[in-house]
Design an enzyme around this catalytic site. Structure first.
Site, PDB file in Angstrom:
ATOM      1  N   HIS A  68       0.822  -1.214   0.000  1.00 24.21           N
ATOM      2  CA  HIS A  68       0.000   0.000   0.000  1.00 24.21           C
ATOM      3  C   HIS A  68       0.854   1.260   0.000  1.00 24.21           C
ATOM      4  O   HIS A  68       1.905   1.337   0.628  1.00 24.21           O
ATOM      5  CB  HIS A  68      -1.035   0.000   1.129  1.00 24.21           C
ATOM      6  N   ASP A 182       6.080   1.486   6.443  1.00 22.98           N
ATOM      7  CA  ASP A 182       4.712   0.991   6.392  1.00 22.98           C
ATOM      8  C   ASP A 182       3.920   1.906   5.444  1.00 22.98           C
ATOM      9  O   ASP A 182       3.423   2.934   5.875  1.00 22.98           O
ATOM     10  CB  ASP A 182       4.107   0.993   7.789  1.00 22.98           C
ATOM     11  N   GLU A 214      -5.087   2.164   2.644  1.00 20.41           N
ATOM     12  CA  GLU A 214      -5.038   0.951   3.479  1.00 20.41           C
ATOM     13  C   GLU A 214      -5.183   1.291   4.950  1.00 20.41           C
ATOM     14  O   GLU A 214      -5.850   0.568   5.701  1.00 20.41           O
ATOM     15  CB  GLU A 214      -3.721   0.203   3.232  1.00 20.41           C
ATOM     16  N   GLU A 215      -4.552   2.378   5.373  1.00 18.75           N
ATOM     17  CA  GLU A 215      -4.498   2.707   6.798  1.00 18.75           C
ATOM     18  C   GLU A 215      -5.848   3.150   7.369  1.00 18.75           C
ATOM     19  O   GLU A 215      -5.985   3.308   8.578  1.00 18.75           O
ATOM     20  CB  GLU A 215      -3.455   3.799   7.046  1.00 18.75           C
ATOM     21  N   ASP A 237       3.448  -6.375   3.277  1.00 21.66           N
ATOM     22  CA  ASP A 237       3.285  -5.285   4.239  1.00 21.66           C
ATOM     23  C   ASP A 237       4.366  -5.377   5.309  1.00 21.66           C
ATOM     24  O   ASP A 237       5.358  -6.092   5.152  1.00 21.66           O
ATOM     25  CB  ASP A 237       1.873  -5.360   4.852  1.00 21.66           C
ATOM     26  N   HIS A 325       4.042   3.080  12.822  1.00 19.12           N
ATOM     27  CA  HIS A 325       3.116   4.183  13.091  1.00 19.12           C
ATOM     28  C   HIS A 325       3.751   5.248  13.977  1.00 19.12           C
ATOM     29  O   HIS A 325       3.135   5.772  14.903  1.00 19.12           O
ATOM     30  CB  HIS A 325       1.801   3.663  13.687  1.00 19.12           C
TER      31      HIS A 325
END
Length: 361
Positions: A68, A182, A214-215, A237, A325
């Site tokens: 992604h 990510d 995606e997130e 991922d 994140h």
């Protein structure tokens, strides 16, 4: 330029690109530049997911591998009278990793530098100091003295706000540090797999995909899978490692540098049993190191891909990544290389007969 330099250049361009959910144009164009030479056709779905199609030597099964494009970030929601920006998180954030971090506000006039601020501890009560600062009490300081000045910089509600961090090769050159691993690392694996497959004869039609949003709910995976209608799919991922202080093997099993993770269960997907077994057999036959893991509290694009159309056998293959994140995350170069090796061998081993064997109930 040797391959090592080319790979690092690609990873830097992908991770430095700014692209939160709903605003993925920068990383999409970087991915397009790198993947286009290895595809017969490159196009987008109506949400903006990038799809690179490469026909095999025969009319074989359709294989989708997706990383992604988006990264977690923020969105400006309003500008107060003093020129401070209020914001909304876009994707999952833990407030304790946000304070005093530099950010970039993307405006129509160009990028504006900011920093996430809050009340200093000196004026907080002893009780307040013990508690995490609520995200709703944070703001972004862009150095403006008024709302008019902030708007003069080009800032408007709805503008994307992106974490700031430069791609860095660490003292141990196998360790790489960047924002947005990510999941730009997944996009890089897709690109590199397509690059190697260009020289290999196989019957499959391969779709290398950079999905959007995606997130915030695996949204681009749904639209891309509906457009492609794959027979087999892989979500590429990032995953949780268990090799840092305070994390036990009850939390996570994987170690950086010991191979890509094969995710057998997460909150959105149970790995398809037949495809999972094929992936593990392929890794073992080719002496590719791998790690089996679960992620009970997260999910990948496989969550929406595997329930598209009449069902798509899917497995998530992930790279153990420290500090997900946050503004800066860390991977091991060997895991990247071995993930590419694994994906190449998987696709070489697939044909219509093998797919039918995998799917049979």
């Amino acid at each position: 330029m040797n391959k090592l330099d080319e790979t690092l250049t690609m990873l830097k361009e992908l991770t430095d690109a700014k692209g939160i959910p709903g605003d993925e144009s920068e990383p999409r164009e970087v991915m397009r530049k790198y993947i286009e030479p290895y595809a017969d056709e490159v196009y987008c779905d109506n949400l903006g997911s990038l799809i690179a199609k490469k026909e095999g030597s025969k009319n074989g099964p359709c294989i989708m591998m997706a990383g992604h494009l988006d990264e977690v970030g923020f969105m400006v929601t309003r500008i107060d009278d003093k020129g401070f920006l209020r914001f909304q998180t876009v994707g999952g954030w833990w407030g304790q990793v946000m304070l005093a971090q530099r950010v970039t506000v993307k405006t129509k006039k160009g990028n504006v530098v900011g920093v996430i601020g809050s009340k200093p501890p000196h004026i907080l009560s002893p009780e307040a100091r013990k508690k995490p600062m609520p995200i709703k009490d944070m703001y972004i300081d862009i150095g403006a003295g008024s709302k008019d000045e902030a708007m003069g910089f080009g800032v408007r509600p709805g503008d994307s706000v992106i974490p700031y961090f430069d791609f860095t090769v660490m003292s141990n050159p196998k360790m790489l540090l960047a924002k947005a691993f990510d999941n730009r690392i997944g996009c890089a694996i897709v690109i590199d797999t397509m690059r190697q497959l260009k020289k290999i004869k196989h019957p499959n039609t391969v779709y290398g995909v950079g999905t959007v949003q995606e997130e915030v709910g695996l949204r681009g995976a749904k639209t891309a899978a509906n457009l492609i209608n794959p027979d087999i799919a892989f979500a590429i991922d990032t995953g949780i490692p268990g090799d840092t202080p305070g994390v036990t093997d009850r939390d996570a099993l994987s170690v950086l540098g010991e191979g890509p993770q094969i995710i057998i269960y997460d909150a959105r997907t149970i790995a398809h049993r037949g495809l999972r077994d094929f992936v593990l057999e392929t890794a073992e036959k080719n002496n590719i190191p791998y790690q089996i893991d679960t992620t009970a509290g997260g999910g990948t694009d496989a969550g929406n891909i595997h329930i598209s159309h009449d069902g798509v056998p899917a497995v998530s293959i992930t790279i153990a990544t420290r500090y997900l994140h946050t503004h800066a995350s860390m991977i091991h170069r060997d895991d990247y290389e071995n993930a590419v090796r694994l994906m190449v061998e998987i696709i070489k081993g697939l044909d219509q007969k093998q797919v039918e064997k995998i799917i049979q109930c």
